[in-house]
Design an enzyme around this catalytic site. Structure first.
Site, PDB file in Angstrom:
ATOM      1  N   LEU A 603       0.851  -1.203   0.000  1.00 48.76           N
ATOM      2  CA  LEU A 603       0.000   0.000   0.000  1.00 48.76           C
ATOM      3  C   LEU A 603       0.880   1.245   0.000  1.00 48.76           C
ATOM      4  O   LEU A 603       0.900   2.010  -0.944  1.00 48.76           O
ATOM      5  CB  LEU A 603      -0.920  -0.027   1.221  1.00 48.76           C
ATOM      6  CG  LEU A 603      -1.650   1.279   1.544  1.00 48.76           C
ATOM      7  CD1 LEU A 603      -2.621   1.635   0.432  1.00 48.76           C
ATOM      8  CD2 LEU A 603      -2.360   1.193   2.886  1.00 48.76           C
ATOM      9  N   ASP A 604       1.594   1.423   1.105  1.00 46.29           N
ATOM     10  CA  ASP A 604       2.482   2.569   1.277  1.00 46.29           C
ATOM     11  C   ASP A 604       3.742   2.067   1.974  1.00 46.29           C
ATOM     12  O   ASP A 604       3.722   1.916   3.188  1.00 46.29           O
ATOM     13  CB  ASP A 604       1.786   3.640   2.114  1.00 46.29           C
ATOM     14  CG  ASP A 604       2.710   4.781   2.510  1.00 46.29           C
ATOM     15  OD1 ASP A 604       3.739   4.969   1.834  1.00 46.29           O
ATOM     16  OD2 ASP A 604       2.412   5.475   3.506  1.00 46.29           O
ATOM     17  N   PRO A 605       4.774   1.735   1.232  1.00 50.42           N
ATOM     18  CA  PRO A 605       4.954   2.003  -0.195  1.00 50.42           C
ATOM     19  C   PRO A 605       4.314   0.935  -1.070  1.00 50.42           C
ATOM     20  O   PRO A 605       4.177  -0.207  -0.659  1.00 50.42           O
ATOM     21  CB  PRO A 605       6.481   1.960  -0.346  1.00 50.42           C
ATOM     22  CG  PRO A 605       6.903   0.927   0.655  1.00 50.42           C
ATOM     23  CD  PRO A 605       5.976   1.118   1.834  1.00 50.42           C
TER      24      PRO A 605
END
Length: 941
Positions: A603-605
């Site tokens: 997702l993030d990253p």
């Protein structure tokens, strides 16, 4: 004396020519004749091991008892704790329970046998799925040949008229209809309507069919007494096909009060939909090709012509029948030469019409023909996860029962849900031939017609498989994919769901938690579990050597160890973690080995990179320049479940969440470079991040934002702002900063914890003794806060919520204080049953156009977890992107080598497109003028 059923393996004897070959044939014929007068053979019954739901057996204990009594045969049964008939029942019938079937002459089973478990020189009687030249099973057929096995296939056991004699008959139809009614009840409830079908369970919950019919009578009484939901009446069940499958489905449905109708009556019924009769009775429509296809030129339907020239016909099911149908029960046999019953475009047209919102609620696709008569039926579902939903309007496929879409049930092993009756029925039909087999009578016409191969060669009637065998092996060798999933953590389920839906892919889930790995693996026939010890170099090397792509979900510090082996073995790798300095050092070695290691693909990253690069590349293509970039992302509890002092619950690694708060950070904002030292993030938070008026967000800077300027192709010198941050609900950072200052988040090895309880750990960590006095005043002194500061009230409430003020004596042992807090918070702040999480990702770009004008462009994604299934939004948004990246590597769609991020178009473009197919869609908006900029509205403490 050798039995005719025990011919030596082909590889063990020389090829004979001329007279020698004739003598060999005469000798085998002699052995076959002698076998008919020799003692009975030993029959083996193998344990089914394709998946945990496969509980059927070829012969029941009653059949075994009769077989022994009538032939004198010995029967050996492999032990099984999951089979519908237990081991003791076979012993009572006179069989021997033994893991080793090597003493059996003929071995009976149901599903395919793993190649490594085939015993040479035996006779196997199974569903081999090879006689049509099925490419995916050609290696299995080759193994039968190589091992000199005689293969008898149930599907080929036919009489002189060609009618199958041994089959599970109507049981797929029984189970499919039961599951369909169960799913319909669940779907109606999710739409806000109670219905009599809510009382139906899935087929496997009923001990036998008698219990099913008892339940159906109960449901029938409710329909007649209380009626059906007004909004969905009349409820029409449309049945396609006329074979055993559909007959089985009708045998279940016909227990319910119903009227049979014809296609011609449908328009009149629709006009009379308020007829009270339709509130207390269902409608049943049985259709054949003559009802749902028409000649393209408008001519009359001809059954013979349709079979010979199907290209002259088209389906009108979507316009003629589907608009009236509540549930479609699909049991037709379909080939690609025929028009599809319905296309995805047909379904979308129906779903767009407001007046048809109560139609086409569900499909029980008992035929389970993937991409067949129903174009949008994309994959087989499982007994564990029987339903998925297709929203054809938006091109989405999902598992959220409350979202738009037609419910599809497409389980491909339905008879396993009714193992008692299915086994009894099957055994009844098999018994005469099992008896002939036990007596060595291979001249029995039904048995002889069903032999695919023996003596290392295909039988005459199956010589045509030689071409399929050769070409099939070539295809399988290039197409059969193998994935090693290292780790079975909180995000692994959606990843495995995605990969296992491809029948050309085998998955090994290797984990130090073998129980969890097995729980996931047992849901899929193409997935197995294995123990993982990363420190065991030999075992790790073997696991990676046998894979095509390695997906690493182990703790981040272990990724380089797996990557090193993957590079040495020439295997691609995927991981969702940040690229550490240790991983970056492997870049050149990966390039040299022509290996792609896709990192930062969660997702993030992860998808934040993908969505950002899409907009950056589009801006560059039109000659615009990026002047500012702000990215916020957070994995949170849904607002209604954020019921604690930090407004947070854990949907991924608690240790990862806590250590993230200790990082240093740097970024550029409003033309100034900013740096935050380690341990100072919480006190240097953004107290307000106004993304959406409905959310009270605060935020933390996320590591080194500046390092992404180069991978993103941005000129940092000409940019006003370059910032990446983490979202939390307001109030989070104040409490976390207190925990940090109290020493509860220390990574110092000297903070090793061995405490009798969380309370004892708290006291030790903050340095409190029995003489220290009141906890509130002691903490206030440690934090240099006034004793009446409201923050102390919140902190004490938080400690109570964490279970650190209770008298519970559960021991706490950990390497550091932070690790101890991770364990405590994982237990106290986990999502509970019925709760859901939230993922919010938001990019803002300041873009200077060629004409000098300024635009503010945003790209955002908000996703919620599924409170019913327990699947978190975090698991979906990390697991699915990683799975898609894995699939791209399996498809050789990624040409970039080395340790890479998803910042190139060859990765992010197909990945974003496939994410949309899973309901993860970015919303993009553009406004003119710098005054709209988010950076002007964020408040930094």
């Amino acid at each position: 004396m050798l039995s005719a059923l025990c011919a030596p393996a082909a590889s063990a004897r020389p090829r004979l020519r001329g007279c020698g070959a004739l003598i060999s044939r005469l000798r085998r014929a002699s052995l076959a004749t002698q076998a008919a007068h020799s003692k009975p053979l030993v029959i083996g019954i193998r344990r089914e091991d394709k998946n945990r739901w496969e509980r059927r057996v070829a012969l029941t204990p009653a059949h075994v008892k009769d077989l022994i009594a009538e032939t004198g045969a010995q029967v050996i049964v492999q032990p099984s704790n999951t089979r519908i008939f237990n081991n003791a029942s076979f012993v009572a019938a006179g069989a021997t329970i033994n893991e080793d079937l090597s003493h059996a002459d003929a071995i009976l089973g149901i599903k395919e046998v793993p190649i490594d478990k085939l015993i040479p020189s035996k006779t196997y009687v199974i569903f081999s799925h090879t006689h049509k030249g099925q490419k995916y099973n050609m290696p299995s057929l080759q193994a039968f040949l190589d091992k000199g096995i005689r293969l008898i296939d149930y599907e080929l056991m036919v009489n002189q008229e060609g009618k199958r004699q041994v089959l599970f008959g109507k049981h797929a139809g029984y189970a499919g209809m039961i599951d369909g009614l169960h799913g319909l009840g669940q779907r109606l409830l999710a739409l806000g309507y109670n219905s009599p079908f809510i009382h139906m369970g899935q087929a496997h919950v009923y001990p036998n069919l008698e219990c099913v019919h008892t339940k159906l009578r109960h449901v029938a009484d409710i329909i007649e007494d209380q009626g059906l939901p007004d909004a969905f009446a009349p409820m029409l069940f449309t049945f396609t096909g006329s074979g055993n499958v559909t007959q089985g489905a009708r045998a279940i449905f016909d227990d319910l009060p119903h009227d049979n109708v014809t296609v011609d009556e449908l328009p009149f019924i629709a006009k009379d939909r308020y007829n009270e009769r339709y509130r207390r009775r269902l409608l049943a429509l049985q259709v054949g090709a003559q009802d749902y296809v028409e000649r393209i030129d408008g001519g009359p339907y001809s059954r013979e012509e349709y079979r010979e020239h199907p290209e002259r016909y088209r389906s009108v099911f979507a316009t003629k029948i589907a608009p009236y149908t509540s549930m479609l029960v699909n049991g037709i046999y379909w080939e690609s030469k025929y028009p599809r019953l319905m296309t995805a475009k047909d379904l979308a047209h129906i779903q767009r019409q407001r007046e048809l919102k109560t139609r086409m609620l569900a499909i029980a696709d008992i035929s389970c023909d993937i991409g067949g008569s129903l174009e949008f039926m994309s994959h087989a579902s499982t007994i564990d996860s029987p339903f998925f939903y297709v929203d054809a309007v938006n091109g989405l496929e999902h598992k959220d029962i409350e979202k738009p879409g037609v419910q599809i049930n497409s389980i491909d092993n339905l008879p396993t849900e009714l193992p008692f009756e299915a086994s009894k029925h099957f055994g009844d039909s098999l018994y005469p031939y099992a008896k002939a087999l036990a007596l060595g009578d291979l001249k029995h016409p039904v048995l002889s017609r069903a032999i695919i191969c023996q003596d290392g060669a295909l039988t005459k009637q199956h010589k045509h498989l030689e071409e399929s065998l050769a070409s099939g092996l070539r295809v399988v060798n290039t197409r059969r994919k193998r994935v090693l999933l290292a780790g079975s953590g909180m995000v692994s389920q959606p990843l495995v769901d995605y990969l296992a839906s491809s029948k050309d892919t085998d998955i090994t889930i290797a984990s130090n938690d073998l129980t969890e790995a097995k729980r996931i693996a047992y849901q899929f026939p193409n997935t197995v579990a294995a123990h993982l010890d990363v420190s065991d170099s030999a075992a790790l090397d073997q696991l990676i050597k046998d894979s095509d792509v390695v997906v690493s979900l182990v703790p981040a510090h272990l990724h380089p160890r797996l990557a090193d082996v993957a590079i040495r073995r020439g295997k691609h790798m995927v991981t969702a973690s940040y690229i550490s300095p240790e991983m970056q050092k492997l870049d050149q070695a990966a390039r040299d080995a022509q290996v792609s290691i896709i990192s930062e693909i969660g997702l993030d990253p992860g998808i934040d990179h993908c969505s950002a690069m899409k907009i950056i590349d589009e801006a560059k293509e039109r000659g615009a320049k990026i002047r500012s970039f702000i990215s916020w992302c957070g994995g949170l509890a849904a607002p209604e479940n954020s019921n604690n002092q930090i407004g947070y619950k854990f949907s991924w690694s608690p240790r990862g969440v806590l250590t993230a708060g200790l990082n240093a950070a740097q970024f550029k904002a409003n033309g100034q470079m900013r740096e935050i030292p380690e341990g100072k993030l919480f006190e240097n938070r953004f107290s307000s991040v106004p993304l959406y008026p409905g959310f009270a967000f605060e935020g933390l800077a996320n590591r080194d934002s500046l390092q992404y300027a180069d991978p993103y192709g941005l000129d940092l010198d000409t940019m006003d702002t370059m910032f990446r941050g983490t979202l939390r609900y307001s109030g989070y950072s104040e409490i976390m900063d207190c925990l940090l200052r109290l020493g509860l988040l220390s990574l110092d090895p000297k903070s090793h914890v061995s405490a009798a309880s969380a309370t004892e750990f708290l006291h030790r960590a903050i340095g409190m003794s029995k003489s220290s006095g009141d906890l509130r005043h002691f903490i206030a002194h440690r934090l240099a806060l006034p004793a009446n500061d409201p923050l102390l009230d919140r902190l004490l409430l938080a400690l109570e919520e964490f279970g650190m003020l209770s008298t519970d004596a559960s021991p706490v042992t950990a390497a550091t204080s932070l690790d101890a807090m991770s364990k405590i918070l994982q237990n106290s702040l986990k999502l509970q049953t019925g709760e859901r999480d939230l993922v919010c990702l938001f990019h803002e770009f300041g873009i200077e156009n060629l004409d000098g004008s300024y635009d503010v462009q945003t790209s955002s994604l908000v996703a919620y977890g599924d409170s019913e299934s327990g699947e978190t939004a975090m698991a979906r948004t990390v697991g699915i992107p990683a799975a898609i990246a894995t699939r791209l590597l399996l498809e050789d769609a990624v040409t970039t080598r080395g340790v890479i991020r998803p910042t190139t178009k060859e990765i992010y473009e197909p990945l974003l497109k496939r994410l949309e197919g899973k309901g993860l869609v970015f919303a993009e908006h553009t406004k003119s003028g710098v005054h709209n900029s988010l950076q002007r509205r964020m408040k930094w403490t």
